[in-house]
Design a protein around this motif. Structure first.
Motif, PDB file in Angstrom:
ATOM      1  N   LYS A 257       0.841  -1.213   0.000  1.00 44.24           N
ATOM      2  CA  LYS A 257       0.000   0.000   0.000  1.00 44.24           C
ATOM      3  C   LYS A 257       0.872   1.258   0.000  1.00 44.24           C
ATOM      4  N   ASN A 258       2.023   1.146   0.626  1.00 44.21           N
ATOM      5  CA  ASN A 258       2.975   2.275   0.649  1.00 44.21           C
ATOM      6  C   ASN A 258       4.386   1.701   0.650  1.00 44.21           C
ATOM      7  N   THR A 383      18.558  11.232  -1.600  1.00 47.08           N
ATOM      8  CA  THR A 383      17.422  10.314  -1.517  1.00 47.08           C
ATOM      9  C   THR A 383      17.704   9.108  -0.620  1.00 47.08           C
ATOM     10  N   PRO A 384      18.420   9.250   0.483  1.00 45.73           N
ATOM     11  CA  PRO A 384      18.714   8.040   1.258  1.00 45.73           C
ATOM     12  C   PRO A 384      17.472   7.402   1.892  1.00 45.73           C
ATOM     13  N   ALA A 385      16.433   8.194   2.123  1.00 46.64           N
ATOM     14  CA  ALA A 385      15.214   7.618   2.692  1.00 46.64           C
ATOM     15  C   ALA A 385      14.016   8.346   2.086  1.00 46.64           C
ATOM     16  N   MET A 386      13.194   7.595   1.351  1.00 49.28           N
ATOM     17  CA  MET A 386      12.072   8.203   0.630  1.00 49.28           C
ATOM     18  C   MET A 386      10.813   7.396   0.892  1.00 49.28           C
ATOM     19  N   LEU A 387       9.736   8.117   1.150  1.00 52.09           N
ATOM     20  CA  LEU A 387       8.438   7.459   1.343  1.00 52.09           C
ATOM     21  C   LEU A 387       7.595   7.705   0.098  1.00 52.09           C
ATOM     22  N   TYR A 388       7.108   6.625  -0.503  1.00 55.27           N
ATOM     23  CA  TYR A 388       6.242   6.731  -1.677  1.00 55.27           C
ATOM     24  C   TYR A 388       4.847   6.245  -1.283  1.00 55.27           C
ATOM     25  N   PRO A 389       3.927   7.158  -1.053  1.00 61.04           N
ATOM     26  CA  PRO A 389       2.586   6.722  -0.627  1.00 61.04           C
ATOM     27  C   PRO A 389       1.815   6.115  -1.795  1.00 61.04           C
ATOM     28  N   GLY A 390       0.941   5.170  -1.483  1.00 61.02           N
ATOM     29  CA  GLY A 390       0.101   4.540  -2.512  1.00 61.02           C
ATOM     30  C   GLY A 390       0.947   3.929  -3.614  1.00 61.02           C
ATOM     31  N   ASN A 391       0.514   4.195  -4.855  1.00 59.55           N
ATOM     32  CA  ASN A 391       1.263   3.605  -5.987  1.00 59.55           C
ATOM     33  C   ASN A 391       2.310   4.571  -6.554  1.00 59.55           C
ATOM     34  N   ALA A 392       2.706   5.556  -5.760  1.00 63.09           N
ATOM     35  CA  ALA A 392       3.653   6.566  -6.261  1.00 63.09           C
ATOM     36  C   ALA A 392       4.989   5.940  -6.673  1.00 63.09           C
ATOM     37  N   SER A 393       5.360   4.816  -6.035  1.00 61.27           N
ATOM     38  CA  SER A 393       6.665   4.223  -6.366  1.00 61.27           C
ATOM     39  C   SER A 393       6.700   3.796  -7.836  1.00 61.27           C
TER      40      SER A 393
END
Ligand SMILES: CC(=O)N[C@H]1[C@@H](OP(=O)(O)OP(=O)(O)OC[C@H]2O[C@@H](n3ccc(=O)[nH]c3=O)[C@H](O)[C@@H]2O)O[C@H](CO)[C@H](O)[C@@H]1O
Length: 454
Positions: A257-258, A383-393
Motif C-alpha cells: 500500500k505504501n 534520496t537516502p530515505a524516501m516514502l512513496y505513498p500509494g502507488n507513487a513508487s
C-alpha cells in the motif's frame, strides 16, 4: 576611567588621573555611564581646573554628548548590551562544540568529532556482523519469500550494493539490525515488510546481503540482467536504473500500500515507524509523489534558498518577540511598552539567535511527538530515505526511466525536477530527519580521506 557631567551635559571620555596628557585627546562619544558612576567637574578657580580634588592646568578638550543620548537605561544601550552578551559571550560558550552551529570551532573539534563518529560506526558495524553471523548459524527459517505478507501496509526496500571503501563498517548490517529491533517494538503485527534489493553487478558478491538471506527477502537480477545492467554510460545512470529495478521489484512481488526506499547507509532512528505512520495518516500524503525522510543537516539552516524556511524564520522571530514582550510587560517590574522598535528588535534578535545557534537543534525539539513533525515542500538534495505513498513508487519508476542521469544530475536531482515539472505532482520533505546517514564512504563518488563530518 572617569565620566564627567555638568548640568544636563555629559562629558564622556577616559581621564587618566596620573597622565593628564590624555586630556589633549579628543575622545569619541561612547556608552553612557550609569548615574552612580558620574563624577562632577568642579568649576575652574582662576586658570586651574579641579577634577575630584586634582588640579589641572588646562581645560580638557572634551566632546560633549547630551545626557539623553547616552544613558545606560536607554533602550539602545540595553539592546546593545544584550547583543554583546548573547552573541559575544553566551552563544560562543554554549555552541562552540555544536557541529551545525555557526559558532562551531571547526579547526579545533572537527577532526576529533569525525574520528569519534567513524569509530562509533565501525564498532556498531562489527557488532552487527557478530549479531547476524550468530543469527545465520542458529536460525533456519522458511524461505523468506513464503513468509512475507502480500499487500502489506508498508514495504521497506533497502537498495544495497557491495562497498569497496568502508566495507568494514557493514552499513547494511547496521541498518538491518536497527530495522529488526524497531520492527520488534511495533508489537505483534509487524509494521512493515522488509525487502533487500541487492544490485551488485560485479564479479564479487555483496557479502553483507548474503549474510542476511535467511532473515530477509533478498532480490537480485538474474545473471543475464546483471550483465546488461553493467553496460551503462556512467555510475549515476547505473545507480538510477538500480533504483528503478528495486522500485518495480517490490511492487511486483507484494503490491504494497505504501513503500519506503532506504539506501543501505540510511540508519533508521527510533521514531522511524511512528513518524512514517503519522505521515501516512495525514491528508497531504494521498496527493504526493514522494516524501523525503532525510535532508543533510548541514543544509538545514534558515539561510538557504528555501522560501518556506524564510517564512518559518520570520514567523519564529515574530512569535517569540510577542511572547517576550508580553512577558516583560506583565510579569516584570520593567516598564516595557509594545512599541514597534522594541518588537522589531526582539524579532530580529530571536531570528539571529536561532540561526547562529543552529536550526538543526531547534528541529530536534519536534521529536517530542510525531504530530509535531513538520512537512514542507521537498528540498533538492539526496534520496537516502524516501516514502512513496500509494502507488507513487511505480509512477516514480516510470518517470525515472524516461530521464538520463549523469554527474551533477544524479537521481535525486532528476526526481526533484520531475516533481516540479510534472503537472499535478507534489513532493514534500519531513523535518526532523527520520534516518541518520552513516555512510562516510560513498560508493558512487570519490571519498575525502579520511572522511569528515562536514
Ligand atoms: C547522504 C547522501 O547525500 N546520499 C546521496 C548520495 O549518495 P552517496 O554519494 O553517499 O552514495 P552511496 O554510496 O550512499 O550510494 C547511494 C545508493 O546507491 C546505491 N548504488 C550504488 C552504486 C551502484 O552502482 N548502484 C546503486 O544502486 C547504493 O547501494 C546506495 O543505496 O548521492 C546519491 C546520488 O548519486 C543519492 O542522492 C544519495 O541519497
Amino acid at each position: 576611567m572617569w565620566f564627567i557631567r555638568v548640568a544636563d551635559r555629559v562629558l564622556v571620555g577616559p581621564v587618566h588621573l596620573d597622565a593628564f596628557d590624555a586630556f589633549h585627546e579628543d575622545p569619541p562619544c561612547a556608552l553612557a555611564p550609569s548615574e552612580g558612576l558620574l563624577f562632577y567637574l568642579l568649576v575652574p578657580s582662576s586658570r586651574h581646573w579641579v577634577l575630584n580634588g586634582h588640579i589641572l592646568t588646562q581645560m580638557p578638550r572634551w566632546r560633549t554628548c547630551t545626557s539623553k543620548q547616552f544613558h545606560w537605561t536607554s533602550p539602545i544601550a540595553q539592546g546593545l548590551l544584550l547583543c554583546i552578551l548573547t552573541f559575544g559571550v553566551i552563544l560562543p560558550i554554549c555552541c562552540h562544540r555544536l557541529l551545525y552551529s555557526y559558532y562551531f570551532l571547526k579547526t579545533v573539534y572537527l577532526d576529533s568529532l569525525s574520528d569519534a563518529a567513524l569509530q562509533e560506526s565501525y564498532d556498531r558495524g562489527q557488532e552487527a556482523l557478530r549479531f547476524w553471523e550468530a543469527a545465520a548459524s542458529t536460525k533456519s527459517l522458511k524461505d523468506p519469500l513464503e513468509t512475507i505478507a502480500k499487500k502489506p501496509d508498508l514495504l521497506v526496500t533497502i537498495v544495497t550494493t557491495r562497498r569497496g571503501e568502508g566495507r568494514d563498517y557493514h552499513y547494511l548490517l547496521q541498518v538491518a539490525q536497527q530495522l529488526q529491533s524497531l520492527l520488534k517494538a511495533c508489537g505483534d503485527k509487524p509494521c512493515a515488510e522488509v525487502m533487500l534489493c541487492d544490485v551488485e553487478s560485479g564479479h564479487a558478491l555483496n557479502e553483507d546481503a548474503l549474510l542476511l538471506e535467511k532473515q530477509f527477502l533478498v532480490v537480485r537480477r538474474s545473471p543475464d540482467e546483471r550483465w546488461q545492467s553493467r553496460d551503462v554510460a556512467n555510475i549515476f545512470e547505473k545507480e538510477k536504473r538500480d533504483y528503478v529495478y528495486c522500485l518495480r521489484k517490490g511492487w511486483d512481488l507484494m503490491k504494497p500500500k505504501n513503500v519506503v526506499v532506504l539506501e543501505d547507509d540510511a540508519y533508521p532512528l527510533t521514531d522511524f515507524f511512528p513518524a512514517v505512520k503519522n505521515l501516512l495518516s495525514r491528508r497531504f500524503a494521498l496527493d504526493t509523489l514522494y516524501i523525503k525522510l532525510y535532508h543533510p543537516e548541514r543544509l538545514q539552516r534558515y539561510w538557504n534558498p528555501e522560501p518556506y524556511r524564510i517564512l518559518e524564520w520570520i514567523g519564529l522571530g515574530l512569535f517569540w518577540a510577542t511572547i517576550i514582550l508580553l512577558f516583560l510587560s506583565h510579569y516584570t517590574p520593567l516598564s516595557f511598552t509594545f512599541s514597534p522598535p522594541h518588537f522589531l528588535f526582539l524579532a530580529l534578535y530571536v531570528m539571529a539567535v536561532a540561526e547562529l545557534a543552529g536550526r538543526h537543534y531547534l528541529l530536534e525539539i519536534r521529536r517530542v511527538s510525531p504530530q509535531l513533525y513538520a512537512v514542507c515542500p521537498a528540498t533538492e538534495c539526496c534520496t537516502p530515505a524516501m516514502l512513496y505513498p500509494g502507488n507513487a513508487s511505480i509512477r516514480v519508476a516510470e518517470y525515472l526511466d524516461q530521464a538520463a542521469c549523469a554527474q551533477g544530475n544524479a537521481k535525486d536531482m532528476v526526481l526533484y525536477k520531475i516533481a516540479r515539472s510534472r503537472p499535478g505532482e507534489k513532493a514534500h520533505s519531513v523535518e526532523p530527519n527520520l534516518i541518520k546517514h552513516i555512510g562516510a564512504y560513498s560508493s558512487v563518488r570519490t571519498n575525502h580521506v579520511p572522511p569528515r563530518l562536514i
